[in-house]
Scaffold this motif. Sequence first.
Motif, PDB file in Angstrom:
ATOM      1  N   THR A 196       4.290   1.705 -18.145  1.00 13.50           N
ATOM      2  CA  THR A 196       3.670   0.721 -17.272  1.00 13.50           C
ATOM      3  C   THR A 196       2.407   1.331 -16.688  1.00 13.50           C
ATOM      4  O   THR A 196       2.117   2.522 -16.907  1.00 13.50           O
ATOM      5  CB  THR A 196       4.624   0.281 -16.152  1.00 13.50           C
ATOM      6  OG1 THR A 196       4.114  -0.882 -15.517  1.00 13.50           O
ATOM      7  CG2 THR A 196       4.809   1.393 -15.117  1.00 13.50           C
ATOM      8  N   GLN A 197       1.660   0.522 -15.953  1.00 12.83           N
ATOM      9  CA  GLN A 197       0.465   1.012 -15.275  1.00 12.83           C
ATOM     10  C   GLN A 197       0.570   0.713 -13.791  1.00 12.83           C
ATOM     11  O   GLN A 197       0.954  -0.391 -13.387  1.00 12.83           O
ATOM     12  CB  GLN A 197      -0.813   0.367 -15.839  1.00 12.83           C
ATOM     13  CG  GLN A 197      -2.081   0.968 -15.266  1.00 12.83           C
ATOM     14  CD  GLN A 197      -3.342   0.471 -15.951  1.00 12.83           C
ATOM     15  OE1 GLN A 197      -3.296  -0.489 -16.707  1.00 12.83           O
ATOM     16  NE2 GLN A 197      -4.458   1.130 -15.703  1.00 12.83           N
ATOM     17  N   ALA A 198       0.238   1.725 -12.979  1.00 14.69           N
ATOM     18  CA  ALA A 198       0.307   1.568 -11.527  1.00 14.69           C
ATOM     19  C   ALA A 198      -0.765   0.601 -11.048  1.00 14.69           C
ATOM     20  O   ALA A 198      -1.775   0.357 -11.726  1.00 14.69           O
ATOM     21  CB  ALA A 198       0.134   2.925 -10.847  1.00 14.69           C
ATOM     22  N   ASP A 199      -0.565   0.060  -9.863  1.00 10.94           N
ATOM     23  CA  ASP A 199      -1.562  -0.841  -9.300  1.00 10.94           C
ATOM     24  C   ASP A 199      -2.659  -0.032  -8.598  1.00 10.94           C
ATOM     25  O   ASP A 199      -2.696   1.205  -8.678  1.00 10.94           O
ATOM     26  CB  ASP A 199      -0.905  -1.849  -8.357  1.00 10.94           C
ATOM     27  CG  ASP A 199      -0.224  -1.202  -7.144  1.00 10.94           C
ATOM     28  OD1 ASP A 199      -0.564  -0.046  -6.799  1.00 10.94           O
ATOM     29  OD2 ASP A 199       0.650  -1.850  -6.536  1.00 10.94           O
ATOM     30  N   ALA A 200      -3.530  -0.727  -7.894  1.00 11.60           N
ATOM     31  CA  ALA A 200      -4.667  -0.061  -7.246  1.00 11.60           C
ATOM     32  C   ALA A 200      -4.237   0.875  -6.127  1.00 11.60           C
ATOM     33  O   ALA A 200      -5.009   1.743  -5.704  1.00 11.60           O
ATOM     34  CB  ALA A 200      -5.641  -1.109  -6.714  1.00 11.60           C
ATOM     35  N   ASN A 201      -3.003   0.736  -5.650  1.00 11.31           N
ATOM     36  CA  ASN A 201      -2.478   1.638  -4.614  1.00 11.31           C
ATOM     37  C   ASN A 201      -1.546   2.695  -5.201  1.00 11.31           C
ATOM     38  O   ASN A 201      -0.862   3.396  -4.450  1.00 11.31           O
ATOM     39  CB  ASN A 201      -1.741   0.831  -3.551  1.00 11.31           C
ATOM     40  CG  ASN A 201      -2.651  -0.114  -2.800  1.00 11.31           C
ATOM     41  OD1 ASN A 201      -3.741   0.272  -2.380  1.00 11.31           O
ATOM     42  ND2 ASN A 201      -2.224  -1.368  -2.648  1.00 11.31           N
ATOM     43  N   ALA A 202      -1.507   2.792  -6.520  1.00 12.70           N
ATOM     44  CA  ALA A 202      -0.724   3.802  -7.245  1.00 12.70           C
ATOM     45  C   ALA A 202       0.767   3.515  -7.260  1.00 12.70           C
ATOM     46  O   ALA A 202       1.556   4.381  -7.647  1.00 12.70           O
ATOM     47  CB  ALA A 202      -0.992   5.211  -6.702  1.00 12.70           C
ATOM     48  N   ASN A 203       1.177   2.317  -6.858  1.00 11.15           N
ATOM     49  CA  ASN A 203       2.579   1.944  -6.967  1.00 11.15           C
ATOM     50  C   ASN A 203       2.896   1.533  -8.404  1.00 11.15           C
ATOM     51  O   ASN A 203       2.107   0.828  -9.041  1.00 11.15           O
ATOM     52  CB  ASN A 203       2.893   0.778  -6.024  1.00 11.15           C
ATOM     53  CG  ASN A 203       2.664   1.128  -4.571  1.00 11.15           C
ATOM     54  OD1 ASN A 203       3.267   2.061  -4.047  1.00 11.15           O
ATOM     55  ND2 ASN A 203       1.776   0.391  -3.915  1.00 11.15           N
ATOM     56  N   PHE A 204       4.048   1.960  -8.900  1.00 13.67           N
ATOM     57  CA  PHE A 204       4.419   1.622 -10.266  1.00 13.67           C
ATOM     58  C   PHE A 204       5.903   1.284 -10.329  1.00 13.67           C
ATOM     59  O   PHE A 204       6.703   1.705  -9.482  1.00 13.67           O
ATOM     60  CB  PHE A 204       4.124   2.778 -11.228  1.00 13.67           C
ATOM     61  CG  PHE A 204       4.971   4.000 -11.017  1.00 13.67           C
ATOM     62  CD1 PHE A 204       6.185   4.166 -11.688  1.00 13.67           C
ATOM     63  CD2 PHE A 204       4.565   4.999 -10.140  1.00 13.67           C
ATOM     64  CE1 PHE A 204       6.976   5.287 -11.488  1.00 13.67           C
ATOM     65  CE2 PHE A 204       5.349   6.129  -9.934  1.00 13.67           C
ATOM     66  CZ  PHE A 204       6.557   6.280 -10.607  1.00 13.67           C
ATOM     67  N   CYS A 205       6.260   0.510 -11.343  1.00  8.76           N
ATOM     68  CA  CYS A 205       7.662   0.196 -11.584  1.00  8.76           C
ATOM     69  C   CYS A 205       7.852   0.004 -13.086  1.00  8.76           C
ATOM     70  O   CYS A 205       7.273  -0.914 -13.683  1.00  8.76           O
ATOM     71  CB  CYS A 205       8.078  -1.056 -10.829  1.00  8.76           C
ATOM     72  SG  CYS A 205       9.881  -1.241 -10.710  1.00  8.76           S
ATOM     73  N   CYS A 243      10.870   3.250 -10.120  1.00  6.40           N
ATOM     74  CA  CYS A 243       9.678   2.894  -9.355  1.00  6.40           C
ATOM     75  C   CYS A 243       9.248   4.055  -8.456  1.00  6.40           C
ATOM     76  O   CYS A 243      10.034   4.957  -8.155  1.00  6.40           O
ATOM     77  CB  CYS A 243       9.935   1.652  -8.507  1.00  6.40           C
ATOM     78  SG  CYS A 243      10.559   0.224  -9.440  1.00  6.40           S
ATOM     79  N   GLY A 244       8.004   4.003  -8.019  1.00  7.15           N
ATOM     80  CA  GLY A 244       7.491   5.034  -7.128  1.00  7.15           C
ATOM     81  C   GLY A 244       6.002   4.887  -6.913  1.00  7.15           C
ATOM     82  O   GLY A 244       5.405   3.844  -7.198  1.00  7.15           O
ATOM     83  N   ARG A 245       5.388   5.943  -6.393  1.00  5.19           N
ATOM     84  CA  ARG A 245       3.942   5.993  -6.185  1.00  5.19           C
ATOM     85  C   ARG A 245       3.454   7.381  -6.565  1.00  5.19           C
ATOM     86  O   ARG A 245       4.060   8.391  -6.180  1.00  5.19           O
ATOM     87  CB  ARG A 245       3.578   5.697  -4.732  1.00  5.19           C
ATOM     88  CG  ARG A 245       2.067   5.645  -4.496  1.00  5.19           C
ATOM     89  CD  ARG A 245       1.729   5.196  -3.091  1.00  5.19           C
ATOM     90  NE  ARG A 245       2.078   6.204  -2.095  1.00  5.19           N
ATOM     91  CZ  ARG A 245       1.324   6.512  -1.032  1.00  5.19           C
ATOM     92  NH1 ARG A 245       0.177   5.884  -0.830  1.00  5.19           N
ATOM     93  NH2 ARG A 245       1.728   7.419  -0.170  1.00  5.19           N
ATOM     94  N   LEU A 246       2.362   7.432  -7.328  1.00  4.87           N
ATOM     95  CA  LEU A 246       1.821   8.712  -7.802  1.00  4.87           C
ATOM     96  C   LEU A 246       0.607   9.102  -6.972  1.00  4.87           C
ATOM     97  O   LEU A 246      -0.371   8.351  -6.876  1.00  4.87           O
ATOM     98  CB  LEU A 246       1.424   8.615  -9.278  1.00  4.87           C
ATOM     99  CG  LEU A 246       0.860   9.901  -9.884  1.00  4.87           C
ATOM    100  CD1 LEU A 246       1.933  10.983  -9.949  1.00  4.87           C
ATOM    101  CD2 LEU A 246       0.288   9.647 -11.270  1.00  4.87           C
TER     102      LEU A 246
END
Length: 588
Positions: free
Chosen positions: A401-410, A357-360
């Motif tokens: 996977t695809q990140a959410d609107a805040n760029a968080n992904f898991c 997980c993380g944020r891009l």
Amino acid sequence: MMQELKDDQLLHSADEAQFTSRRIGTDISLNELPDYVVMNNDIVQVTISKPGGIVTGVKYGGIDNLLEYNNTETNRGYWDMNWSQNGGKDNFYVVSGTSFNVVYKDADRVEVSFVRLYDPKSGSGVPLNIDKRFVLLQESSGFYSYGIYERLSGWPAFHLNQTRITFKLSNDKFHYMAIADDRQRLMPRPEDLMPDRSQQLTYPGAHLLTNPIEPDFTGEVDDKYQYSMENKELKVHGWVSADPMVGFWIISPSAEFRNGGPMKQNLTSHVGPTCLSMFHSAHYAGFELCPGFEEGEAWKKVFGPVFIYLNSAPTGTPYPTLWQNAQAQAKTERKAWPYSWPASADFPKAGQRSSVCGRLLVSDLFQAPYTWAGKCAFLGLATPGETGSWQTESKGYQFWTQADANANFCIKNVRAGKYDLYGWVPGVVGDYKFKNGPINIQPGVMISLGDIHYSSPRDGPTVWEIGVPNRTANGFFVPDPNPKYVNKLYLNSSRKEDTACSEEPALAAVHLTRRQRNGHGGTSNLSRLLGFSLGCSSHFRDLNLDVWRGEPIGNLSFIDSFLDICNSTIQFVSIVANHPLQHTGLGY
């Protein structure tokens, strides 16, 4: 006896139709005959040849055999592959087992195995050990199949060009095909592709129907490649019989075992009626998608499990209703992934899988606000390699996977192993690769990467562009088809881009960059980029042209020709001023 559930007990329903897709069944029976094994849960009965492991019969919903009984038994339901020796011809092989074993059996589940072993002393045949598994669960309206392919060290080199499961359904029963909400209809018959009823076009798969059994198909083109789908969308597809109303579907709860990544195109169903579960193929990309194994190279991979799902409804129920029910079942199967019941130790269960997980964050010196969250970014783990190499990767597993609107992904349910992290961001040019090198993933862990950064490749501000770099063809003009060569399924298509974030990935691109100075080389005329049209495929989606400040761009009409040739392939065109930090006066 089997007791049918009441309406309020049905697992799924669509438009309040009464489905018999799941019922209460008796204990599973396994009947071993001299040449066959029969699995039965009082809902579905599956007959498999022994020891070959060919599905010869599927009994369900009042139909004695959903498969084409006029075909030979080896041409009904089977695992197959195309393979070749280095520099040799392509060989088609229906995988036939040489030994049979009951791997597991109790009142709730039976799993049987059909093994084909390679004999290195003989040196003949594909150098693989193949273990085909079939699984039947109590109260399950269908059966599962998965395969374990293995080669040991010391075995000869070869290429695995394609492998899949094929089902040839009853031609008398199955006439309606569905692969998507807006890609389903009654289909031509296999007889319509014969020379007295059609004209073969430029390649064997395409036929102009001249005298079909159903006159409404006259003048249409049928081509099995028209029914392809990207891996990310290939979740469920199949056929429906009208009398009785029975659906035959292949559900793929995961794409981790398919080659080429999430946007690799694969076959689905086509006239036959044929239903496919594709695992490896080179379609639309060529030999690069055929994994080559060196002399002595060891390898193992599990394909599947996939679910062969059967549903039924009262006669006269609209065809799409069974499709909707199959979609609901596909969601149920995805929620259950990874399955807890496969007996093979080579299939890791949920507790053995991991998450990353993380944020891009995206940085671009020429686009305000210069650093921002990579909204809806696509991130995937695949075998370590160069940036974008996942597009031609076939030996290992891939997890996206695809990140959410805040760029968080898991990224969830990852097998233990060593991976590079790849990705891209809709609206941003270029491909991402995690700069800190491969990630070693141990079983049953959650890895947090925190904020990771992607710098969009830039040599200067954008001075001219067509479209948006979102890896789709939306916004480009696609000419009307030649009325002589149409498939009515696509004449009134309303397929539109889904702009919202989803859980599924999209395609990465290959960028074609022209630089004229400082040792970068290039062509003398931009129009020579037309030569790339010969290599148009699903992997060449973005065209990014860099030009140097002070040089005339020249006549841009070549782009019209280029896009006309590759209108279904090239999806974004951008010309960038190759002179950092200086405004060209043409706008950003």
